[in-house]
Scaffold this active site. Structure first.
Site, short mmCIF file in Angstrom:
data_model
loop_
_atom_site.label_atom_id
_atom_site.label_comp_id
_atom_site.label_asym_id
_atom_site.label_seq_id
_atom_site.Cartn_x
_atom_site.Cartn_y
_atom_site.Cartn_z
N ASP A 284 16.38 4.96 9.36
CA ASP A 284 15.09 4.59 8.79
C ASP A 284 14.07 5.72 8.95
OD1 ASP A 284 13.42 2.86 7.46
OD2 ASP A 284 13.44 1.31 9.01
N ASP A 344 9.83 -2.71 1.93
CA ASP A 344 10.33 -3.84 2.71
C ASP A 344 10.03 -5.17 2.02
OD1 ASP A 344 11.07 -2.01 4.61
OD2 ASP A 344 10.01 -2.98 6.26
#
Length: 441
Positions: A284, A344
């Site tokens: 990430d 997200d």
């Protein structure tokens, strides 16, 4: 920054479309009317963290990072402007409507190649991606595992007991989950990847418990990100490069993987995690690997990023599955198995901020559809996790998006919180993983 003219394209101002591709996973990306305006960060810091650092879009028109396509009419031929290389250099390409002409400019015009493809625009982008993937040497894509991820229920507060509860419940509910993936919260600090937080007694033992239930162990980390509170930052300031923004209530820097000490540390981290039993890695905040700044070797930001990603693959070996997120898109081709192609997901439909890089179902769905042409060509697309607990707004709509566009199938609810509809929906989605073949509209 000087932008040089490339082309003038006659368009239908009322019906023409433009696709200005975003820099990284979380940059909003879709086809928009030519008379509109591209996406911009609302908060200045997000230019670094979710858009292209140091290269903001103009006040009007559009800016594509290495890729911009114009459809003068919705179903007619598409004029596409793309990076000559894309793996080493990613020129910024702009488009602005003036009357009935789209004016195309670029900061590095010699690095831009123009091609014409049959429309509509998603078909043209897919045709371009076929050629780009072949040139990048992308090999056959592997069918992705199914995943339970801790993030969207527990966030940073996840504990060992939480993971083990869901491991047990996944079995009791007979869900088709291959990987139990521990997300952010297992580590002591951002950058201190070999020191667990106090919420886990032993990361290797947790991985062993997962294996004992017949499942694979997965782990989240942001390998190129270093927090100001970390031991790594305190002990090795010479390993740090660039400004990566602010999160976790601390300033963030990039890791200079071209520094021999930093590269040795990164290699040790991944070899150790592999030895602990992890073979699925959610990587990430990868934008931090390509930040501007002076590196030890003098490498360009993009070259350093690709060097770091190649180091990770070498350290873990060919078998583990690598998922990228928050990653520079074009420079990542050929380096990951799957890629997050959206911001997200969140329990709320609309973030309410006006920035479609912020977590929300609206934002995740927009870019998942807008980047659907990448699936099965550049990698396996990850639309982000299925979340369908009763508290999730428009959960039926998000499920439909995941089933329509998703390649990687992951769930991120506390399984015990699912109602009958949520449980049966989760079971269905995890049992119907699409093959890693090119997506067709």
């Amino acid at each position: 920054m000087i932008f040089h003219p490339i082309a003038d394209i006659p368009v239908d101002p009322a019906h023409g479309l433009v696709h200005a591709h975003g820099w990284q996973s979380w940059t909003p990306t879709t086809a928009l009317p030519v008379g509109g305006r591209g996406f911009r960060p609302v908060e200045p810091i997000m230019q670094t963290m979710r858009y292209r650092p140091g290269l903001p879009a103009p006040d009007d028109g559009f800016q594509g990072e290495g890729l911009l396509a114009v459809a003068p009419e919705p179903d007619g031929p598409v004029r596409l402007f793309a990076a000559r290389d894309g793996l080493a250099k990613v020129p910024a390409i702009r488009a602005r409507l003036v009357g009935d002409q789209m004016l195309i400019t670029a900061d590095e015009p010699d690095e831009v190649v123009e091609k014409t493809f049959a429309g509509p625009i998603d078909v043209a982008l897919g045709a371009w991606a076929d050629g780009f993937a072949a040139g990048a040497g992308t090999g056959p894509l592997r069918r992705p595992p199914t995943v339970w991820c801790s993030w969207y229920h527990y966030y940073e507060d996840v504990t060992e007991d939480d993971v083990l509860e869901n491991l047990r419940t996944v079995g009791e509910r007979d869900l088709s989950v291959d990987v139990i993936q521990i997300d952010d919260g297992w580590q002591a600090e951002i950058g201190d990847w070999l020191t667990p937080s106090g919420r886990f007694s032993s990361i290797p033992e947790t991985a062993g418990r997962i294996h004992a239930e017949g499942r694979r162990a997965g782990l989240w980390l942001s390998p190129f990100l270093v927090g100001a509170r970390s031991e790594i930052a305190r002990r090795h300031p010479e390993w740090l490069v660039g400004d990566a923004g602010h999160n976790w209530n601390q300033d963030l820097r990039g890791l200079d993987v071209t520094h021999p000490g930093a590269s040795a540390y990164l290699r040790e981290v991944f070899q150790t995690l592999r030895g602990w039993g992890f073979d699925y890695f959610k990587l990430d905040f990868l934008y931090a690997g390509a930040l501007a700044g002076q590196r030890h070797s003098g490498a360009s930001p993009i070259a350093a990023y690709r060097e770091g990603m190649a180091l990770i693959r070498e350290a873990v070996g060919p078998q583990p599955y690598l998922l990228g997120s928050g990653a520079p898109i074009l420079p990542s081709v050929g380096l990951v198995d799957a890629m997050r192609v959206s911001p997200d997901i969140a329990a709320g439909y609309d973030a309410g901020t006006g920035d479609l890089s912020d977590p929300s179902q609206q934002a995740a769905a927009l870019s998942t559809a807008g980047r659907s042409w990448q699936h099965g060509r550049l990698w396996v697309n990850d639309p982000d996790c299925l979340i369908v607990r009763p508290a999730v707004q428009r959960r039926e709509q998000w499920t439909a998006t995941v089933e329509r566009y998703g390649g990687l199938r992951a769930t991120s609810d506390r399984i015990a919180d699912l109602d009958d509809w949520g449980l049966e929906t989760t079971r269905r989605v995890l049992s119907s993983v699409p093959p890693p073949t090119p997506f067709t509209p």
